[in-house]
Every structure is written in C-alpha cells, then in structure tokens.
Design a protein around this motif. Structure first.
Motif, short mmCIF file in Angstrom:
data_model
loop_
_atom_site.label_atom_id
_atom_site.label_comp_id
_atom_site.label_asym_id
_atom_site.label_seq_id
_atom_site.Cartn_x
_atom_site.Cartn_y
_atom_site.Cartn_z
N MET A 53 0.82 -1.20 0.00
CA MET A 53 0.00 0.00 0.00
C MET A 53 0.86 1.25 0.00
O MET A 53 0.57 2.22 -0.71
CB MET A 53 -0.93 -0.01 1.23
CG MET A 53 -2.02 -1.04 1.12
SD MET A 53 -2.99 -1.32 2.63
CE MET A 53 -3.26 0.26 3.28
N MET A 54 1.93 1.25 0.76
CA MET A 54 2.81 2.41 0.82
C MET A 54 3.56 2.59 -0.50
O MET A 54 3.79 3.71 -0.95
CB MET A 54 3.80 2.27 1.98
CG MET A 54 3.12 2.31 3.34
SD MET A 54 2.09 3.76 3.60
CE MET A 54 3.32 4.99 3.84
N LYS A 56 2.36 1.84 -3.47
CA LYS A 56 1.38 2.43 -4.39
C LYS A 56 1.24 3.91 -4.12
O LYS A 56 1.10 4.72 -5.03
CB LYS A 56 0.02 1.76 -4.25
CG LYS A 56 -0.05 0.36 -4.81
CD LYS A 56 -1.44 -0.21 -4.63
CE LYS A 56 -1.53 -1.63 -5.12
NZ LYS A 56 -2.87 -2.20 -4.88
N ARG A 57 1.29 4.30 -2.86
CA ARG A 57 1.15 5.70 -2.49
C ARG A 57 2.32 6.52 -2.98
O ARG A 57 2.15 7.66 -3.41
CB ARG A 57 1.03 5.78 -0.97
CG ARG A 57 0.79 7.15 -0.45
CD ARG A 57 0.56 7.14 1.04
NE ARG A 57 0.44 8.48 1.53
CZ ARG A 57 1.07 8.96 2.56
NH1 ARG A 57 1.85 8.20 3.28
NH2 ARG A 57 0.91 10.21 2.94
N LYS A 58 3.51 5.96 -2.91
CA LYS A 58 4.71 6.69 -3.35
C LYS A 58 4.73 6.88 -4.86
O LYS A 58 5.31 7.83 -5.35
CB LYS A 58 5.97 5.97 -2.87
CG LYS A 58 6.22 6.11 -1.40
CD LYS A 58 7.51 5.48 -0.99
CE LYS A 58 7.75 5.62 0.50
NZ LYS A 58 9.00 5.00 0.92
N LYS A 59 4.12 5.96 -5.62
CA LYS A 59 4.10 6.05 -7.08
C LYS A 59 3.32 7.25 -7.57
O LYS A 59 3.58 7.79 -8.63
CB LYS A 59 3.53 4.77 -7.70
CG LYS A 59 4.45 3.59 -7.61
CD LYS A 59 3.83 2.39 -8.27
CE LYS A 59 4.72 1.16 -8.15
NZ LYS A 59 4.11 -0.01 -8.76
N LYS A 60 2.32 7.68 -6.82
CA LYS A 60 1.46 8.79 -7.25
C LYS A 60 2.14 10.07 -7.19
O LYS A 60 2.89 10.72 -7.02
CB LYS A 60 0.19 8.86 -6.40
CG LYS A 60 -0.73 7.71 -6.66
CD LYS A 60 -1.99 7.86 -5.85
CE LYS A 60 -2.94 6.72 -6.13
NZ LYS A 60 -4.17 6.83 -5.41
#
Length: 60
Positions: A53-54, A56-60
């Motif tokens: 989850m983290m 995926k968050r960093k990719k944005k």
C-alpha cells in the motif's frame, strides 16, 4: 439545523398552503424508510500488505 427549530409554531392562514403542508407531512410519513449504511473499514496488520500500500502511495 438547530434543535429549537423543530419546536417552532407554524401558523398557516391560506387554506391551499395548509393543504399542501398536510400533504407534504403525509408524504413524508409514508415515505419508505432507508437503512443507514455504515462503511466497513478493515484493519491491515500484515506487514507485506502495508508495504504494498505504501509503495502504491509513493508512485502517485
């Protein structure tokens, strides 16, 4: 809406407006009831899922 507004006196002198008010009250009383839906959130405790989850968050 303030609670005190629920207890306000209503004075309607026009018969047509009184009829419309009564019809609106009847319609509200006869309206189908809806159940409140409570969102369900799950607690993530798995370390790998948290990392994904983290990431995926960093990719944005």
């Amino acid at each position: 809406m303030a609670t005190s507004s629920i207890f306000a006196n209503v004075k309607i002198t026009d018969p047509r407006k009184a009829e419309a008010f009564i019809n609106a009250l009847d319609a509200a009383a006869n309206a189908p009831k809806k159940d409140a839906k409570v969102p369900t959130n799950s607690l993530v405790t798995d370390a790998e899922k948290i990392k994904m989850m983290m990431a995926k968050r960093k990719k944005k």
